[in-house]
Design an enzyme around this catalytic site. Structure first.
Site, short mmCIF file in Angstrom:
data_model
loop_
_atom_site.label_atom_id
_atom_site.label_comp_id
_atom_site.label_asym_id
_atom_site.label_seq_id
_atom_site.Cartn_x
_atom_site.Cartn_y
_atom_site.Cartn_z
N HIS A 90 53.64 57.80 30.85
CA HIS A 90 53.26 59.13 30.36
C HIS A 90 52.05 59.69 31.12
CE1 HIS A 90 52.75 62.43 27.52
NE2 HIS A 90 53.79 62.00 26.83
N HIS B 125 57.29 58.11 20.50
CA HIS B 125 56.68 57.12 21.40
C HIS B 125 56.38 55.78 20.73
CE1 HIS B 125 56.66 60.10 24.42
NE2 HIS B 125 55.52 60.71 24.12
N GLU C 69 58.44 62.30 32.93
CA GLU C 69 58.72 61.03 32.26
C GLU C 69 60.19 60.67 32.43
OE1 GLU C 69 57.12 61.48 28.14
OE2 GLU C 69 56.34 63.35 28.99
N ASN D 62 59.62 59.05 23.56
CA ASN D 62 60.09 60.35 23.09
C ASN D 62 60.44 60.27 21.59
OD1 ASN D 62 61.09 63.16 23.22
ND2 ASN D 62 61.11 62.78 25.42
N ASP E 57 58.68 71.29 27.67
CA ASP E 57 58.64 69.97 27.04
C ASP E 57 60.09 69.59 26.76
OD1 ASP E 57 57.84 67.61 25.93
OD2 ASP E 57 57.01 68.48 24.09
N TYR F 165 49.76 62.13 33.23
CA TYR F 165 49.62 63.57 33.45
C TYR F 165 49.09 63.75 34.88
CZ TYR F 165 49.69 64.46 28.34
OH TYR F 165 50.02 64.56 27.01
#
Length: 379
Positions: free
Chosen positions: A183, A112, A318, A86, A250, A185
């Site tokens: 991470h 990150h 996450e 992050n 987000d 998806y």
């Protein structure tokens, strides 16, 4: 593509970059199959059955290495993000009266781990079986501006025919922030060929951390309300246009706790996809979870030419320490992400982080009420 297999493991050469071969490991247990490559300790594929027994992909990614090597086509798909996942505001933090400056690779902020975060590194396989693999990475002192040598480790395993466990640990020889997450998806319907707006989600959080216009927390911890309130099951698309900042979710959600199973994990989220009947339940020992709805996916090519990974075609959960915790002491997590050396060099304190995702394919599960919200406990 060379391959090797034994009773203990299955691995294959996935490609080559910089003159170094990249290896992909295949784990299986019953009807679940997971593939991980050593570049970025990246989950490249997760296949599970739907309610009719048809095996299908539920994780966004690629069937070849090349797209993973481009920042344009690889928005951190499936990787381990670190040294600190992050954002860190303006790439700066202070520790023990020393200010550190990090690489700013996301506008004015550090994201990150920087330009060459853990996702860009080749990890070393330490151990593997048919249903698990342990990967290790040594990050040197000064890496992307961070102090201290860090040895990071992640173990992916399939403890049951419906579960994927991710367990991280790190040791260091001096104080340094460490915040590791995965991470991946997810798209429980098509693996990314369609959007996830009809997936139903609930998150076990009564608060979240609002962000500024650069997506860094403002420092406030705010009660969830309206579109930000995901405590009851509902479609991801129900309020996505009204989420803070107006571009989708987000945001870091503050997990409720301290309800924990015998393994020390607490409920995080549950997602259900009504057409396939697939569901995913996540538990973790971390205080927060970043819920991200693929707002910046803008036409990345899909697997084997099957469509594109467009906006909202995947979601991320996450599990993490709070973003920019190093600059917000009241987030109450700074000390839990700082490892300190003991009296003997090289014998740093170890931090272990865990996450468990359970998959099923049936009718929508009933969820027991917990502190005003409904959360399914796994195990």
């Amino acid at each position: 593509m060379g391959a090797s297999a034994s009773a203990e493991s299955v691995s294959a050469t996935f490609g080559e970059t910089g003159g170094k071969a990249i290896t992909q490991y295949t784990l299986s247990n019953g009807n679940i199959t997971v593939q991980i490559m050593d570049l970025g300790a990246t989950i490249t594929s997760v296949k599970v059955p739907d309610q009719k027994g048809n095996i299908g992909e539920i994780c966004l990614g690629y069937d070849e290495l090349t797209p993973y090597l481009s920042r344009t086509t690889n928005p951190y798909f499936g990787c381990v993000a670190g040294r600190v996942a992050n954002r860190i505001r303006k790439g700066k933090f202070s520790m023990d009266e020393h200010e550190y400056s990090l690489v700013c690779n996301n506008g004015p902020n550090h994201l990150h781990g920087g330009n060459t975060g853990f996702d860009k590194c080749i990890w070393k396989c330490e151990a593997q079986t048919s249903s698990s693999v342990t990967l290790v990475l040594n990050s040197p002192d000064g890496d992307e501006g961070y102090p201290g040598n860090v040895c990071a480790k992640v173990t992916y395993s399939l403890p049951t025919e419906t579960s994927l466990r991710m367990e991280y640990s790190a040791t260091t020889d001096q104080p340094t922030p460490v915040n590791l997450t995965n991470h991946a998806y997810w798209n429980l319907a098509t693996g990314g060929e369609t959007d996830v707006l009809s997936h139903e989600i609930e998150i076990a959080a009564d608060f979240y951390t609002p962000v500024d216009d650069t997506s860094v927390p403002t420092g406030e911890i705010r009660a969830v309300a309206d579109a930000m309130d995901l405590r009851k099951p509902g479609k991801i698309g129900r309020g996505i246009k009204d989420a803070d900042q107006g571009i989708g979710y987000d945001h870091n959600y503050v997990l409720r706790g301290p309800i924990r199973e015998d393994d020390g994990l607490q409920p995080v989220a549950r997602v259900w996809e009504p057409v396939s009947g697939r569901s995913m339940v996540v538990r973790s020992d971390q205080p927060g979870v970043q819920f991200y709805t693929g707002n910046y996916l803008t036409g990345h090519p899909g697997r084997q030419g099957k469509g594109i990974y467009a906006k909202n075609h995947g979601f991320c959960l996450e599990t993490q320490q709070f973003p920019d915790a190093v600059n917000n002491a009241h987030f109450n997590v700074l000390r839990s992400i700082v490892s300190r050396d003991t009296a003997v060099p090289g014998r740093g304190e170890q931090r272990t982080l865990q996450r468990l995702a359970k998959y099923s394919a049936a009718t929508k599960p009933d969820l027991p009420a917990r502190h005003g919200a409904q959360v399914q406990r796994v195990g």
